[in-house]
Write a protein that holds these residues in place. Structure first.
Motif, mmCIF file in Angstrom:
data_model
loop_
_atom_site.group_PDB
_atom_site.id
_atom_site.type_symbol
_atom_site.label_atom_id
_atom_site.label_comp_id
_atom_site.label_asym_id
_atom_site.label_seq_id
_atom_site.Cartn_x
_atom_site.Cartn_y
_atom_site.Cartn_z
ATOM 1 N N VAL A 1 -18.735 -13.193 25.426
ATOM 2 C CA VAL A 1 -17.651 -13.970 24.833
ATOM 3 C C VAL A 1 -17.763 -14.030 23.318
ATOM 4 C CG1 VAL A 1 -16.542 -16.233 24.787
ATOM 5 C CG2 VAL A 1 -17.436 -15.334 26.937
ATOM 6 N N GLU A 2 -18.975 -14.099 22.789
ATOM 7 C CA GLU A 2 -19.152 -14.200 21.331
ATOM 8 C C GLU A 2 -18.619 -12.958 20.626
ATOM 9 O OE1 GLU A 2 -22.745 -14.863 18.061
ATOM 10 O OE2 GLU A 2 -23.123 -15.155 20.197
ATOM 11 N N SER A 3 -18.920 -11.780 21.178
ATOM 12 C CA SER A 3 -18.410 -10.539 20.590
ATOM 13 C C SER A 3 -16.890 -10.460 20.713
ATOM 14 C CB SER A 3 -19.055 -9.336 21.282
ATOM 15 O OG SER A 3 -18.519 -8.130 20.794
ATOM 16 N N VAL A 4 -16.369 -10.926 21.855
ATOM 17 C CA VAL A 4 -14.927 -10.939 22.056
ATOM 18 C C VAL A 4 -14.243 -11.815 21.018
ATOM 19 C CG1 VAL A 4 -13.099 -11.737 23.605
ATOM 20 C CG2 VAL A 4 -14.978 -10.365 24.506
ATOM 21 N N GLU A 5 -14.819 -12.985 20.760
ATOM 22 C CA GLU A 5 -14.213 -13.904 19.792
ATOM 23 C C GLU A 5 -14.154 -13.289 18.403
ATOM 24 O OE1 GLU A 5 -14.511 -18.587 18.460
ATOM 25 O OE2 GLU A 5 -16.198 -17.645 19.485
ATOM 26 N N LEU A 6 -15.213 -12.582 18.005
ATOM 27 C CA LEU A 6 -15.209 -11.928 16.696
ATOM 28 C C LEU A 6 -14.130 -10.850 16.623
ATOM 29 C CD1 LEU A 6 -19.025 -11.537 15.960
ATOM 30 C CD2 LEU A 6 -17.397 -12.853 14.625
ATOM 31 N N ASN A 7 -14.047 -10.028 17.660
ATOM 32 C CA ASN A 7 -13.054 -8.947 17.656
ATOM 33 C C ASN A 7 -11.629 -9.494 17.656
ATOM 34 O OD1 ASN A 7 -15.001 -6.894 17.680
ATOM 35 N ND2 ASN A 7 -15.168 -6.937 19.895
#
Length: 475
Positions: free
Chosen positions: A52-58
Motif C-alpha cells: 500500500v505504501e508504494s501504491v500511495e506514492l505512485n
C-alpha cells in the motif's frame, strides 16, 4: 498549443472550432487521469508490487501531475468560451468596465462548474461500477483510486474556476479581459496604477479569509460521514485558496511592472525578466512567511484551534510560489520557441521543451520530495507521532555513537535509554503484578524503576519528544 496549431487553423469559423478542440483536450486529459490512476492504484489490472505504501506514492505522484494537466486544459477550454461568448465590449474599446461587465464575464463560472459536476457524477458512477464489478466489494486499492481521483478532480475544478473568476476581477479593475492564458502584454501591465494592483491584492486577501472561514465551518458543522457535503466544501476551499493565490500573483505582477519597467523596452526580453523577478520575489516572501507561520504553529502561540488555519495559509503561499514559477517557465518556453522558429514550428518547440521539463522534474519529485512530504504528514497524525519520537531517539543515538571519545559503557547506557524510550512509546499501559519488581541493572547500580514514573514517561513520549535520552554525565 501543438494540438491547436495542428487542428485549429485550417477550418472555417476558426474560433468555434478552437473551442471544440480545447474542449476535446480537456475531456481527453480528464479521462486519461481516471485511467492512469486506476492502473497505478491497482484497482485495474494486477495488484502493484511494494504494498500500500508504494501504491500511495505512485498514485499521489500521478494524481498531482494529471490534475495539473487536466486543470490547465480546463482553464484553456473554458477560457476560450469566456473569450468568445462572455467578453464585454468595454474590453475591446479600452474603456472602463463596470460591475455589470464583471457579471457578464462571470457567467461562464456557474456554467462551467455545472458542466464539470455532471462529468464528475458520470466518472463517479464509472468508478463505482468498476470497483464493484469483480467481487461486489471495494478493496483497499479501489478505495485508494476513488480517494485520490476525487481529490484530483477537486483540484481541477478549483484551479480552473478560480482562474476564470480572477480573469473577471482583472477585467473589472484593469479595464481589459486578459487572454485565456491570463496574459495582457507587458505594455498593459506597465500602464496599471498602484490603486489597481492594491485593489486586486485586497480581493485576494478577502478570498483567503473566506477560505479559512470555509475550513472552520467544515470542521465544525460537517461530519465526516456526509461525503457529498465534505466534497462540496473541499471544492469551495480549493476555489477560494487558488483564487487567493491567483489574485496575489497578478497583483504583484502589476505592481512590479508599473514600478520598475517602462514603455518602449524590448518586449520579449523584458517580459521574461519581469516573470523571473516576480517568481524570485514571491518565492522569497512566501518562504519567509511559511518559516514564520511554521514557528508560530510549532510553539503553539495561537493555540491548537489555529493550526488548521495556519496550514491553509501555508498551502496558499505554496500554491502562489508554484503559480509564479509555472508562469515564468511558460514565458521562457515562449522566448526559446520564438528564437528557434527558423528551425522548427513554435508549437513543436514548446511540446519538446514541456516533455523534457516533465522528464527532469517529475522523477526527482516522485523519488525524493513526495516521500518526504508524506512522511511529514504522517508525523503530524496521532499514529505517526510515536514513530517520530522513536526516529528522533535513533538520530540522537546515532550522533552519540559517532563521537569518538565516548566509552563503551556510555554507548551501552545510551542504547539502554533508547530501548526504554521505545518501550515507553509503544508499550501498552497495563498494571504489573504487584509481587514483581522492575529493576534496571547497570555497572554502577541496581535500582527499582518506579511504575508511576514509567507511566508518566510513557504518556509524555506519546505527546511529544521526551527529554534526556542521552545522559551528559557519562563519558
Amino acid at each position: 498549443g501543438y494540438v491547436e496549431d495542428s487542428f485549429g487553423e485550417p477550418y472555417p469559423q476558426a474560433e468555434v472550432w478552437e473551442v471544440m478542440v480545447d474542449m476535446g483536450q480537456f475531456l481527453f486529459w480528464l479521462a486519461l487521469m481516471q485511467v492512469v490512476l486506476a492502473i497505478t492504484s491497482g484497482a485495474v489490472g494486477e495488484p502493484p508490487k511494494g504494498g500500500v505504501e508504494s501504491v500511495e506514492l505512485n498514485v499521489k505522484s500521478f494524481a498531482v501531475l494529471f490534475s495539473h494537466l487536466a486543470g490547465f486544459a480546463s482553464i484553456n477550454a473554458w477560457g476560450s468560451v469566456q473569450q468568445l461568448y462572455f467578453k464585454p465590449e468595454c474590453s475591446d474599446l479600452d474603456a472602463s468596465c463596470g460591475f455589470w461587465d464583471f457579471i457578464e464575464a462571470m457567467v461562464i463560472v456557474p456554467i462551467a462548474y455545472s458542466c464539470i459536476l455532471v462529468l464528475y457524477m458520470f466518472c463517479d458512477k464509472v468508478r463505482e461500477k468498476v470497483a464493484l464489478g469483480d467481487d461486489g466489494e471495494e478493496d483497499e486499492y479501489e478505495k485508494k483510486w476513488d480517494e485520490e481521483t476525487t481529490e484530483a478532480e477537486n483540484d481541477v475544478i478549483g484551479l480552473s474556476m478560480s482562474f476564470l473568476t480572477v480573469q473577471a476581477l482583472r477585467l473589472w479593475i484593469g479595464g481589459a479581459l486578459p487572454n485565456q492564458e491570463g496574459q495582457e502584454g507587458l505594455s498593459k501591465d506597465i500602464e496599471k496604477t498602484s490603486d489597481q494592483w492594491i485593489q486586486l491584492l485586497v480581493l485576494g486577501g478577502i478570498l483567503g479569509s473566506l477560505a479559512i472561514v470555509c475550513l472552520r465551518l467544515k470542521e465544525k458543522f460537517i461530519p465526516q460521514e456526509y461525503q457529498l457535503l465534505n466534497r462540496g466544501a473541499d471544492m469551495a476551499l480549493n476555489y477560494m485558496s487558488f483564487g487567493n493565490s491567483w489574485c496575489f500573483f497578478y497583483a504583484s505582477k502589476w505592481g512590479i511592472a508599473c514600478s520598475f519597467f517602462y514603455q518602449g523596452s524590448p518586449v520579449p526580453r523584458e517580459n521574461a525578466l519581469l516573470h523571473v523577478v516576480l517568481a524570485m520575489f514571491l518565492s522569497a516572501i512566501s518562504f519567509f512567511g511559511i518559516f514564520i507561520l511554521d514557528k508560530v504553529e510549532d510553539n503553539g502561540l495561537l493555540g491548537s484551534e489555529a493550526e488548521a488555519a495556519i496550514d491553509q495559509i501555508i498551502v496558499c503561499l505554496g500554491v502562489l510560489v508554484g503559480f509564479s514559477w509555472e508562469q515564468s517557465f511558460d514565458v521562457a518556453v515562449d522566448v526559446v520557441s520564438h528564437s528557434a522558429k527558423p528551425f522548427m514550428p513554435m508549437s513543436s518547440t514548446r511540446l519538446i521543451m514541456s516533455v523534457l521539463l516533465v522528464l527532469i522534474v517529475f522523477p526527482a519529485w516522485r523519488l525524493y520530495i513526495l516521500p518526504t512530504e508524506l512522511e511529514l504528514q504522517e508525523e503530524g497524525t496521532d499514529e505517526g507521532k510515536p514513530k517520530k519520537a522513536v526516529k528522533e531517539g535513533v538520530a540522537d543515538y546515532q550522533a552519540y555513537l559517532l563521537e569518538e571519545h565516548k566509552s563503551e559503557q556510555a554507548l551501552h547506557f545510551a542504547h539502554l535509554q533508547l530501548m526504554q524510550r521505545r518501550r515507553r512509546i509503544f508499550a501498552k499501559e497495563e498494571k504489573r503484578n504487584p509481587r514483581l519488581k522492575h529493576l534496571q541493572v547497570s555497572a554502577h547500580e541496581i535500582r527499582e524503576v518506579d511504575e508511576e514514573h514509567e507511566n508518566h514517561g510513557r504518556r509524555h513520549s506519546r505527546v511529544g519528544r521526551s527529554p534526556g535520552l542521552l545522559p551528559d554525565h557519562i563519558h
